[in-house]
Motif scaffolding. Structure first.
Motif, mmCIF file in Angstrom:
data_model
loop_
_atom_site.group_PDB
_atom_site.id
_atom_site.type_symbol
_atom_site.label_atom_id
_atom_site.label_comp_id
_atom_site.label_asym_id
_atom_site.label_seq_id
_atom_site.Cartn_x
_atom_site.Cartn_y
_atom_site.Cartn_z
ATOM 1 N N UNK B 232 0.812 -1.201 0.000
ATOM 2 C CA UNK B 232 0.000 0.000 0.000
ATOM 3 C C UNK B 232 0.851 1.258 0.000
ATOM 4 N N UNK B 259 -2.533 -1.787 -9.531
ATOM 5 C CA UNK B 259 -3.264 -2.178 -8.317
ATOM 6 C C UNK B 259 -4.762 -2.359 -8.523
ATOM 7 N N UNK B 261 -6.040 -3.332 -11.993
ATOM 8 C CA UNK B 261 -6.254 -4.277 -13.078
ATOM 9 C C UNK B 261 -4.908 -4.707 -13.674
ATOM 10 N N UNK B 262 -4.124 -5.462 -12.892
ATOM 11 C CA UNK B 262 -2.800 -5.845 -13.403
ATOM 12 C C UNK B 262 -2.910 -6.717 -14.649
ATOM 13 N N UNK B 268 -1.124 -10.093 -10.161
ATOM 14 C CA UNK B 268 -2.406 -10.132 -9.431
ATOM 15 C C UNK B 268 -2.284 -11.040 -8.205
ATOM 16 N N UNK B 271 0.055 -9.225 -5.493
ATOM 17 C CA UNK B 271 -0.510 -8.064 -4.786
ATOM 18 C C UNK B 271 -1.765 -8.444 -4.006
ATOM 19 N N UNK B 272 -2.428 -9.532 -4.424
ATOM 20 C CA UNK B 272 -3.610 -9.989 -3.683
ATOM 21 C C UNK B 272 -3.224 -10.877 -2.510
ATOM 22 N N UNK B 273 -1.927 -11.141 -2.364
ATOM 23 C CA UNK B 273 -1.461 -11.949 -1.229
ATOM 24 C C UNK B 273 -1.687 -13.430 -1.428
ATOM 25 N N UNK B 274 -1.802 -13.869 -2.684
ATOM 26 C CA UNK B 274 -2.047 -15.297 -2.924
ATOM 27 C C UNK B 274 -0.838 -15.953 -3.561
ATOM 28 N N UNK B 275 0.313 -15.600 -3.061
ATOM 29 C CA UNK B 275 1.525 -16.099 -3.689
ATOM 30 C C UNK B 275 2.531 -16.370 -2.598
ATOM 31 N N UNK B 276 3.319 -17.370 -2.793
ATOM 32 C CA UNK B 276 4.329 -17.584 -1.775
ATOM 33 C C UNK B 276 5.332 -18.623 -2.201
#
Lengths: 220, 276
Positions: B232, B259, B261-262, B268, B271-276
């Motif tokens: 942010x 932030x 419409x990547x 996506x 930034x949406x926190x669905x990655x690791x």
């Protein structure tokens, strides 16, 4: 290890479930109001208002949940678009619920039987509205933009019936001035149902925005 | 050759454009990185990076730890030169000039300032911290140094808080003040670009807010590249955002677009926190 944002996803799933429940209540209210009108059942008509109170409460509950998700989960991109879509769905469903109440009020105020043809048109409008609600919420849950477009296309049926009913009522008012009051009531009710179709169309537009990230004007 | 667009649509080389009264910098990027590869020994830390930074623009670099974003900004003022076995391929142009060419590294680091994650003021007075660089360059005039210190501290939004205690040790300042002091120290060198490597990660929200406001002010005069893990923060302060992953620049886009419409699914997911 893949991170699926379980807390956010589960909260969102609960909100989706609440939206489905809210839409079912609006659909049910419309059905009851139509039945009350067709059968001149004033008691049934009164229950529509009670159902609408629940719809209004659900709107606030869902909106509170959405605001909390923004504040605590800071959604972005598609997640953020879904939250805004949720807020648009609830506000438009609530308005559709109000139109069910208006229909029920007509049932309470209407004395005697309405003309078969006018009643047939209102019935088709209400049933199409119910189908639109079901189809657009299904499109939302399945994330299907094409299904949202198809749901909005049904609004043409409502608009067509409204146009025909308006013309018929105007002719009736000219021909039989003693039926003016009743005809006006039908005219208003038809106008309400026409606007209900517009509210559901708004929901379809919001769903397309959520999925495709662009503003598409439906049923111009 | 770098050329400058003129209104007629024709292009002129910078010298001729200047001779015609055109600003040769007009329309030209401050930084242009082309097909940059970077290696630590055999390990390739950056792969085919293409990146540009406009004048008076803030670009944020985001991405998971180890994705190469800090390595990337260190390349921009050749700080990686100190690491043995590192190798750079491709070009990094500052105002059209290759920084890995004939450019003097000291001059480069004067033009490209750096602010680090942890405030690192020198163990000397507030005044001496800000005056240090210019003194090293030979500036001796007390009056000029005082002017420089006041201007730099004012620019870093710290003057009001420290003007009565310039002789006090810099380490007596709070963390947020120390970081603004480091920014003032960087500004005092009159850089053209300021690189910031997670400048607020060690600060509280109030100090963070002040630094973010300061970045908004500074971009009027400088080009800024900001590495941040706070998504942010990137969204709040930058005009463009670059998403790095495993040494690749996956997406470099307007911050608003990135932030909302990547273009890339990996952006996506991150930034949406669905990655690791």
């Amino acid at each position: 290890m893949e991170n699926k944002r379980i807390i956010f996803s589960e909260a969102l799933e609960r909100v989706r479930h609440d939206i489905l429940a809210m839409s079912s209540l609006v659909e049910e209210g419309l059905g009851k109001a139509l039945s009350a009108l067709q059968n001149n059942d004033k008691e049934l008509a009164k229950t529509v208002r009670e159902g609408d109170a629940v719809v209004n409460t659900m709107q606030l509950t869902i909106e509170d949940a959405a605001v909390i998700l923004i504040a605590t989960q800071q959604p972005v991109a598609r997640d953020l678009r879904e939250i805004f879509t949720i807020l648009k769905i609830t506000v438009n469903l609530e308005r559709a619920g109000d139109h069910a109440v208006h229909l029920a009020k007509t049932a309470i105020k209407l004395s005697g039987k309405a003309s078969f043809r006018a009643m047939g048109r209102l019935e088709r409008m209400v049933k199409t509205g119910q189908q639109m609600i079901r189809a657009c919420i299904s499109a939302y849950l399945k994330q299907d933009a094409e299904a949202a477009r198809q749901a909005a296309a049904m609004d043409d049926i409502i608009d067509g019936e409204h146009k025909k009913l308006s013309e018929e009522m105007l002719r009736l008012m000219k021909k039989r001035p003693e039926l003016l009051k009743k005809a006006l009531r039908f005219l208003h009710t038809s106008g309400d149902l026409e606007r209900m179709g517009d509210h559901i169309t708004n929901i379809c537009e919001a769903i397309i925005y959520m999925i495709e990230s662009r503003h598409e004007e439906l049923n111009e | 050759m770098i050329s400058t667009e003129v209104l007629s649509g024709e292009t002129l080389p910078p010298q001729e454009a200047a001779a015609c009264g055109e600003n040769p910098d007009l329309g030209r990027n401050k930084v242009d990185v082309k097909d940059l590869d970077f290696f630590y020994g055999d390990f390739q830390a950056l792969k085919k990076i293409n990146f540009s930074l406009a004048r008076q623009e803030v670009s944020a670099l985001i991405g998971p730890s180890g994705c190469g974003k800090s390595t990337f900004i260190r390349i921009l003022n050749r700080m990686n030169d100190l690491i043995p076995s590192c190798r750079v391929r491709g070009s990094v142009l500052l105002d059209g000039e290759d920084i890995y060419g004939d450019m003097d590294v000291t001059e480069l680091r004067t033009r490209v300032g750096m602010v680090f994650q942890k405030p690192n003021p020198f163990n000397m007075s507030i005044f001496d911290n800000v005056a240090y660089g210019k003194r090293m360059q030979g500036l001796r005039s007390r009056r000029k140094l005082e002017e420089l210190v006041e201007k730099s501290l004012t620019r870093a939004a710290l003057w009001g808080e420290v003007k009565d205690r310039l002789k006090k040790p810099a380490l007596s300042l709070s963390g947020g003040q120390q970081q603004r002091l480091c920014i003032a120290r960087s500004i005092a060198m009159e850089p053209e670009i300021i690189l910031m490597d997670e400048p607020t990660s060690a600060l509280d929200p109030i100090a963070t807010g002040k630094i973010e406001e300061l970045i908004g002010e500074l971009k009027m005069d400088y080009s800024i590249i900001l590495v941040t893990h706070a998504m942010h923060q990137a969204a709040r302060v930058s005009g463009k955002t670059a998403f790095f992953l495993l040494g690749e620049l996956i997406e470099y886009n307007d911050t608003k677009t990135l932030f909302t419409n990547p273009e890339d699914k990996r952006t996506e997911d991150y930034i949406s926190g669905r990655f690791g």
